[in-house]
Design a protein around this motif. Structure first.
Motif, PDB file in Angstrom:
ATOM      1  N   UNK A 297       0.814  -1.284  -0.163  1.00 26.17           N
ATOM      2  CA  UNK A 297      -0.038   0.091  -0.041  1.00 26.17           C
ATOM      3  C   UNK A 297       0.334   1.524  -0.333  1.00 26.17           C
ATOM      4  N   UNK A 298       2.241   1.363   0.480  1.00 29.54           N
ATOM      5  CA  UNK A 298       3.500   2.403   0.588  1.00 29.54           C
ATOM      6  C   UNK A 298       3.338   3.020  -0.753  1.00 29.54           C
ATOM      7  N   UNK A 299       3.579   1.724  -1.693  1.00 32.16           N
ATOM      8  CA  UNK A 299       4.087   1.625  -3.137  1.00 32.16           C
ATOM      9  C   UNK A 299       2.926   2.288  -4.145  1.00 32.16           C
ATOM     10  N   UNK A 300       2.247   1.566  -2.978  1.00 32.61           N
ATOM     11  CA  UNK A 300       0.491   1.733  -4.855  1.00 32.61           C
ATOM     12  C   UNK A 300       0.249   3.978  -4.503  1.00 32.61           C
ATOM     13  N   UNK A 301       0.252   4.030  -2.786  1.00 36.69           N
ATOM     14  CA  UNK A 301      -0.563   5.274  -2.526  1.00 36.69           C
ATOM     15  C   UNK A 301       1.245   6.246  -3.101  1.00 36.69           C
ATOM     16  N   UNK A 302       2.525   6.609  -2.928  1.00 42.06           N
ATOM     17  CA  UNK A 302       3.346   6.980  -3.912  1.00 42.06           C
ATOM     18  C   UNK A 302       2.714   7.034  -5.142  1.00 42.06           C
ATOM     19  N   UNK A 303       2.401   5.898  -5.759  1.00 40.04           N
ATOM     20  CA  UNK A 303       2.935   5.477  -7.489  1.00 40.04           C
ATOM     21  C   UNK A 303       1.235   6.570  -7.031  1.00 40.04           C
ATOM     22  N   UNK A 304       0.478   6.382  -6.366  1.00 37.94           N
ATOM     23  CA  UNK A 304      -1.321   7.285  -6.938  1.00 37.94           C
ATOM     24  C   UNK A 304      -0.717   9.106  -6.549  1.00 37.94           C
ATOM     25  N   UNK A 305      -0.070   9.463  -5.850  1.00 34.27           N
ATOM     26  CA  UNK A 305       0.781  10.423  -5.653  1.00 34.27           C
ATOM     27  C   UNK A 305       0.989  10.711  -6.985  1.00 34.27           C
ATOM     28  N   UNK A 306       2.296  10.432  -7.560  1.00 31.86           N
ATOM     29  CA  UNK A 306       2.857  10.787  -8.676  1.00 31.86           C
ATOM     30  C   UNK A 306       2.338  11.510  -9.989  1.00 31.86           C
ATOM     31  N   UNK A 307       0.983   9.962  -9.972  1.00 40.82           N
ATOM     32  CA  UNK A 307       0.224  10.336 -11.427  1.00 40.82           C
ATOM     33  C   UNK A 307      -0.006  11.328 -10.977  1.00 40.82           C
ATOM     34  N   UNK A 308      -1.088  12.245  -9.365  1.00 37.52           N
ATOM     35  CA  UNK A 308      -1.761  12.513  -9.662  1.00 37.52           C
ATOM     36  C   UNK A 308      -1.264  14.068  -9.663  1.00 37.52           C
ATOM     37  N   UNK A 309      -0.004  13.954  -9.525  1.00 32.74           N
ATOM     38  CA  UNK A 309       1.271  15.468  -8.959  1.00 32.74           C
ATOM     39  C   UNK A 309       1.492  16.111 -10.806  1.00 32.74           C
TER      40      UNK A 309
END
Length: 144
Positions: A48-60
């Motif tokens: 879940x940490x990696x998924x949240x970081x990837x989601x943040x990257x896409x959002x940013x």
């Protein structure tokens, strides 16, 4: 020799102090990841940490898929506008140091060469405005 900025784990224990040249980027801060790790756990992600970081990257990077709101767009734009303030700083988050974190994304972007960062921000803003208009809204950065 100048040290590369790094991510450090913020502690909540008594006596812990934020090191010099560090900025807190944990969730409640202005730099926080709007994607919750607990949501990624509920959705069944293995990491879940990696998924949240990837989601943040896409959002940013300008994705509006998970958060197509004015509030999310304005929050992203505030981060983009001030990303240069993180250049050369260590970033402190509560994520364990051995886990992927959105601070890794912020470190990478904030420490890009200044001209490259400026161009990337311009492209992201264009992308967001295009999607906003395509979705029937108005751009955040209208061109004259």
């Amino acid at each position: 020799m100048t040290q590369q900025p790094a991510r450090i784990q913020r502690r909540r224990s008594k006596g812990w102090r934020l090191p010099e040249n560090a900025v807190i980027v944990s969730r409640p801060s202005r730099w926080g990841n709007p994607c919750k790790i607990s949501l990624m756990q509920e959705m069944g992600y293995h990491d879940p940490h990696a998924a949240a970081a990837e989601n943040f990257s896409r959002w940013l990077n300008g994705s509006r898929f998970d958060a197509p709101t004015d509030e999310a767009d304005q929050r992203r734009d505030r981060i983009l506008a001030d990303l240069h303030l993180l250049r050369g700083k260590n970033l402190a988050c509560t994520c364990p140091a051995d886990r992927t974190c959105h601070a890794d994304v912020l470190l990478r972007r904030a420490n890009m060469p200044a001209a490259e960062l400026q161009e990337w921000v311009r492209v992201v803003r264009e992308r967001v405005d295009w999607h906003r208009v395509n979705d029937g809204g108005s751009p955040l950065h209208p061109t004259p």
